[in-house]
Design a protein around this motif. Structure first.
Motif, PDB file in Angstrom:
ATOM      1  N   GLN A   1       6.651  81.269  89.674  1.00  0.00           N
ATOM      2  CA  GLN A   1       6.163  82.537  90.218  1.00  0.00           C
ATOM      3  C   GLN A   1       6.140  82.495  91.742  1.00  0.00           C
ATOM      4  O   GLN A   1       6.567  83.443  92.410  1.00  0.00           O
ATOM      5  CB  GLN A   1       4.768  82.843  89.685  1.00  0.00           C
ATOM      6  CG  GLN A   1       4.180  84.160  90.172  1.00  0.00           C
ATOM      7  CD  GLN A   1       4.858  85.364  89.569  1.00  0.00           C
ATOM      8  OE1 GLN A   1       4.922  85.495  88.347  1.00  0.00           O
ATOM      9  NE2 GLN A   1       5.360  86.261  90.411  1.00  0.00           N
ATOM     10  N   LYS A   2       5.646  81.391  92.301  1.00  0.00           N
ATOM     11  CA  LYS A   2       5.607  81.246  93.757  1.00  0.00           C
ATOM     12  C   LYS A   2       7.012  81.321  94.350  1.00  0.00           C
ATOM     13  O   LYS A   2       7.237  81.988  95.367  1.00  0.00           O
ATOM     14  CB  LYS A   2       4.948  79.909  94.141  1.00  0.00           C
ATOM     15  CG  LYS A   2       3.439  79.851  93.979  1.00  0.00           C
ATOM     16  CD  LYS A   2       2.931  78.476  94.357  1.00  0.00           C
ATOM     17  CE  LYS A   2       1.414  78.403  94.298  1.00  0.00           C
ATOM     18  NZ  LYS A   2       0.777  79.188  95.379  1.00  0.00           N
TER      19      LYS A   2
ATOM     20  N   ALA B   1       8.412  75.531 100.546  1.00  0.00           N
ATOM     21  CA  ALA B   1       9.865  75.569 100.357  1.00  0.00           C
ATOM     22  C   ALA B   1      10.179  76.111  98.962  1.00  0.00           C
ATOM     23  O   ALA B   1       9.849  75.484  97.959  1.00  0.00           O
ATOM     24  CB  ALA B   1      10.459  74.182 100.540  1.00  0.00           C
ATOM     25  N   ARG B   2      10.833  77.249  98.898  1.00  0.00           N
ATOM     26  CA  ARG B   2      11.026  77.915  97.605  1.00  0.00           C
ATOM     27  C   ARG B   2      11.927  77.134  96.655  1.00  0.00           C
ATOM     28  O   ARG B   2      11.701  77.133  95.444  1.00  0.00           O
ATOM     29  CB  ARG B   2      11.566  79.331  97.813  1.00  0.00           C
ATOM     30  CG  ARG B   2      12.960  79.402  98.415  1.00  0.00           C
ATOM     31  CD  ARG B   2      13.409  80.833  98.624  1.00  0.00           C
ATOM     32  NE  ARG B   2      14.831  80.893  98.966  1.00  0.00           N
ATOM     33  CZ  ARG B   2      15.507  82.007  99.146  1.00  0.00           C
ATOM     34  NH1 ARG B   2      14.891  83.172  99.023  1.00  0.00           N
ATOM     35  NH2 ARG B   2      16.785  81.988  99.437  1.00  0.00           N
TER      36      ARG B   2
ATOM     37  N   GLN C   1      13.634  83.390  95.119  1.00  0.00           N
ATOM     38  CA  GLN C   1      14.441  82.331  94.532  1.00  0.00           C
ATOM     39  C   GLN C   1      14.974  82.777  93.173  1.00  0.00           C
ATOM     40  O   GLN C   1      14.228  83.004  92.233  1.00  0.00           O
ATOM     41  CB  GLN C   1      13.602  81.044  94.380  1.00  0.00           C
ATOM     42  CG  GLN C   1      14.335  79.764  94.732  1.00  0.00           C
ATOM     43  CD  GLN C   1      15.380  79.360  93.706  1.00  0.00           C
ATOM     44  OE1 GLN C   1      15.439  79.890  92.606  1.00  0.00           O
ATOM     45  NE2 GLN C   1      16.217  78.395  94.073  1.00  0.00           N
ATOM     46  N   ALA C   2      16.287  82.896  93.057  1.00  0.00           N
ATOM     47  CA  ALA C   2      16.909  83.488  91.868  1.00  0.00           C
ATOM     48  C   ALA C   2      16.722  82.639  90.621  1.00  0.00           C
ATOM     49  O   ALA C   2      16.454  83.163  89.533  1.00  0.00           O
ATOM     50  CB  ALA C   2      18.394  83.715  92.129  1.00  0.00           C
ATOM     51  N   ASN C   3      16.890  81.320  90.732  1.00  0.00           N
ATOM     52  CA  ASN C   3      16.767  80.467  89.555  1.00  0.00           C
ATOM     53  C   ASN C   3      15.346  80.433  89.025  1.00  0.00           C
ATOM     54  O   ASN C   3      15.124  80.363  87.810  1.00  0.00           O
ATOM     55  CB  ASN C   3      17.247  79.046  89.877  1.00  0.00           C
ATOM     56  CG  ASN C   3      18.748  78.967  90.019  1.00  0.00           C
ATOM     57  OD1 ASN C   3      19.476  79.741  89.418  1.00  0.00           O
ATOM     58  ND2 ASN C   3      19.217  78.026  90.824  1.00  0.00           N
ATOM     59  N   ALA C   4      14.376  80.479  89.934  1.00  0.00           N
ATOM     60  CA  ALA C   4      12.980  80.511  89.505  1.00  0.00           C
ATOM     61  C   ALA C   4      12.703  81.766  88.692  1.00  0.00           C
ATOM     62  O   ALA C   4      12.018  81.720  87.660  1.00  0.00           O
ATOM     63  CB  ALA C   4      12.053  80.449  90.717  1.00  0.00           C
ATOM     64  N   ALA C   5      13.242  82.893  89.138  1.00  0.00           N
ATOM     65  CA  ALA C   5      13.063  84.147  88.404  1.00  0.00           C
ATOM     66  C   ALA C   5      13.734  84.072  87.035  1.00  0.00           C
ATOM     67  O   ALA C   5      13.188  84.550  86.031  1.00  0.00           O
ATOM     68  CB  ALA C   5      13.632  85.310  89.213  1.00  0.00           C
TER      69      ALA C   5
END
Length: 317
Positions: free
Chosen positions: A193-194, A164-165, A200-204
């Motif tokens: 990174q995963k 789940a991203r 996933q925008a917030n992760a980036a």
């Protein structure tokens, strides 16, 4: 033909009808998804509505999502949550989680953290991978449940490991801030990174900041910009301001008379303009507008190039 053979044939016929119906529903859902991708919302709405009325388990949630975002119909969160409730009653895991979101955010339903926690548990039991972390976030903050950061970490880790991203992003943030687990910036970067790899925008956005600061990864401003570019592509409204600042650094060569480097200057103005319109932070909007106006004052010829990009789409990184 004896009775046993006739009964067997009848059972086989009923089985074939059930298989055919399932295949027909699957084909209909595929057509609806294809119609949505081409913005033929009338077709997808018709398919979801027909199957929802015929008792489909999955269709109500899909119809509800159309109402939630306003695809082909006026956005109506109350009606969307009503469809989610129908799907939840039929045992659909996605509808159960979405109904939990309605209660958690108080949107389409009165805010009720105890009810959202109950629904997230039920969605998890029904096999919805992100639901564990949704419940975990309630334990992290003590909303409707006793505050328990360690339990929040365990729940989000389970969802993240299932792919789940959003949970991967939340887990990365826990590692980054040391909530529920010992701080580990390298592990945070790995999970960001995963999640970024899944769009996933917030992760980036967060991974870009880690590259910019050299936190858990080797400091690399170019990699930071790549991550922020992806974040903007994934519809983050906070990434454009960061890209504007990144390009601004290379846009002006200081000296007795500042020299403008056209390519980064155009990109800085482009992203600054986007940020001035969309960033949720009013300070970031103001700073981005100031940055863009400064470059346009120094080099008025940039405006035509920027206007062309604003009409046609984002420039390449």
């Amino acid at each position: 033909m004896n009775r046993a053979a006739a009964a067997a044939l009848l059972c086989l016929g009923l089985l074939n009808v059930q298989v055919s119906r399932a295949e027909t529903e699957a084909d209909a859902m595929a057509r609806a998804r294809a119609a949505t991708q081409t913005k033929d919302f009338a077709t997808s709405l018709s398919i979801y509505r027909t199957w929802s009325e015929s008792g489909s388990t999955a269709a109500p949630a899909l119809l509800g999502l159309m109402y939630w975002v306003g695809n082909g119909v006026p956005a109506d969160h109350l009606q969307a949550c009503n469809f989610y409730a129908t799907g939840e009653q039929r045992g659909d895991a996605q509808a159960t989680e979405l109904l939990g979101d309605c209660f958690y955010h108080g949107d389409g339903r009165p805010q009720d953290y105890a009810q959202s926690a109950l629904l997230y548990r039920r969605a998890s039991e029904r096999g919805m991978a992100p639901a564990d972390c949704a419940l975990g976030n309630q334990f992290l903050l003590g909303l409707g449940v006793d505050k328990d950061p360690a339990k929040a970490f365990t729940l989000c880790k389970h969802s993240a490991e299932l792919g789940a991203r959003d949970a991967q992003t939340d887990l990365g943030r826990m590692y980054l801030t040391g909530q529920g687990v010992q701080r580990d910036s390298k592990e945070a970067a790995r999970w960001f990174q995963k999640a970024m790899d899944q769009g996933q925008a917030n992760a980036a956005l967060l991974l870009g900041e880690m590259f910019w600061n050299g936190d858990g990864v080797e400091r690399d401003h170019r990699q930071a910009a790549k991550a922020w570019y992806l974040s903007a592509y994934y519809q983050s409204t906070s990434a454009p301001a960061l890209l504007a600042k990144y390009y601004f650094v290379g846009a002006v060569v200081k000296g007795d008379k500042p020299t403008i480097v056209v390519e980064p200057a155009v990109k800085a103005v482009y992203w600054g303009t986007i940020a001035s319109r969309a960033d949720p932070d009013p300070v970031a909007r103001q700073e981005s507008l100031k940055l863009a106006n400064m470059l346009l004052t120094l080099a008025p010829d940039l405006k035509a190039k920027v206007d062309a990009l604003l009409a046609s789409g984002a420039p390449a990184l």
